[in-house]
Design an enzyme around this catalytic site. Structure first.
Site, PDB file in Angstrom:
ATOM      1  N   HIS A  19      -2.630  -4.284   1.830  1.00  0.00           N
ATOM      2  CA  HIS A  19      -3.301  -3.653   0.706  1.00  0.00           C
ATOM      3  C   HIS A  19      -3.156  -4.523  -0.534  1.00  0.00           C
ATOM      4  O   HIS A  19      -2.377  -5.470  -0.559  1.00  0.00           O
ATOM      5  CB  HIS A  19      -2.725  -2.257   0.433  1.00  0.00           C
ATOM      6  CG  HIS A  19      -3.215  -1.215   1.385  1.00  0.00           C
ATOM      7  ND1 HIS A  19      -2.579  -0.943   2.583  1.00  0.00           N
ATOM      8  CD2 HIS A  19      -4.285  -0.393   1.337  1.00  0.00           C
ATOM      9  CE1 HIS A  19      -3.239   0.018   3.216  1.00  0.00           C
ATOM     10  NE2 HIS A  19      -4.265   0.361   2.489  1.00  0.00           N
ATOM     11  N   LYS A  54      -1.179  -1.069  -5.008  1.00  0.00           N
ATOM     12  CA  LYS A  54      -0.779   0.080  -4.203  1.00  0.00           C
ATOM     13  C   LYS A  54       0.733   0.253  -4.308  1.00  0.00           C
ATOM     14  O   LYS A  54       1.496  -0.661  -4.018  1.00  0.00           O
ATOM     15  CB  LYS A  54      -1.204  -0.094  -2.740  1.00  0.00           C
ATOM     16  CG  LYS A  54      -0.898   1.142  -1.889  1.00  0.00           C
ATOM     17  CD  LYS A  54      -1.581   1.073  -0.543  1.00  0.00           C
ATOM     18  CE  LYS A  54      -1.244   2.296   0.305  1.00  0.00           C
ATOM     19  NZ  LYS A  54      -1.674   3.566  -0.343  1.00  0.00           N
TER      20      LYS A  54
END
Length: 233
Positions: free
Chosen positions: A131, A135
């Protein structure tokens, strides 16, 4: 529908765009955890806030009798309490670690593959997720769902971010600038490997799934999942 957006970051803005395209109205945008807000005139709330705000946001919706769906991860230690509150208030709640329609099909593929691989102990499973660096939680809620679904179908007992021991599923969580969300489930043996993979190309898939989920629950009572939305038995 008249929608409250609890969390107005990148996902909140993407959900707003999709909701307006589908003929809905945005009645409330909450961008701060400390913001005092009223859910009056809201038909449904969509929570994509922070782990530290999610429980309070969801609870406020249930107390107010407003159906709420949440895609915020990192707060699930309190999930059972939220379900109990929902049931006591005869409210409406749906949580998904990932609202992407494609990811929810991926979840079903993962469970089916795990059932098949349970009889083949020579294959060892691991999960990799990638990610963007913004995040906050690791591993992702999606990776945890994948791991828990494998555990339900096999002799694996838990997942870990560390070097896995016997009967543990190793999860490798990577955070890289400007990358699409990617999840790999890998089964490796001495002779070959089997892999299933999902790669998100944009937030639009998550936003669309969230709006569709809100459309599904807004006139219902109970606790739901994306399996209900997609009519997956």
């Amino acid at each position: 529908m008249r929608i409250a957006l609890l969390g107005y970051g990148k996902m909140g803005k993407a959900i707003e765009t999709i909701a307006l395209e589908r003929g809905h109205s945005i009645m409330l945008k909450v961008s701060s955890a400390s913001e005092n807000f009223s859910l009056q005139n809201c038909d449904v709330a969509i929570d994509f806030s922070l782990p530290s705000s999610a429980v309070a946001n969801i609870s406020k919706c249930l107390e107010a009798g407003v159906p709420v769906i949440s895609g915020t991860t990192g707060w699930l230690d309190d999930y059972d309490d939220i379900v109990s509150l929902c049931n006591s208030k005869e409210g409406t709640f749906l949580y998904a670690s990932n609202f992407s329609l494609g990811v929810n099909i991926f979840f079903e593929l993962n469970k089916t593959l795990a059932k098949l691989m349970e009889k083949l102990p020579q294959y060892k499973v691991n999960i990799e997720e990638i990610h963007h660096t913004q995040k906050l939680d690791a591993p992702s809620g999606t990776a945890i769902t994948l791991a828990n679904d494998i555990i339900d179908e096999t002799n694996y007992e838990k997942w870990t971010l560390n070097t896995p021991k016997q009967n543990e599923i190793g999860i490798l969580a990577k955070r890289i600038e400007n990358v699409p969300g990617t999840h790999d489930v890998n089964y490796d043996s001495a002779v070959d490997s089997i892999q299933i993979k999902h790669t998100a190309h944009s937030r639009q898939g998550f936003a669309l799934g969230a709006v569709i989920a809100a459309e599904y629950v807004h006139d219902k009572k109970g606790v739901f999942t994306m399996k209900d939305v997609l009519n997956i038995s």
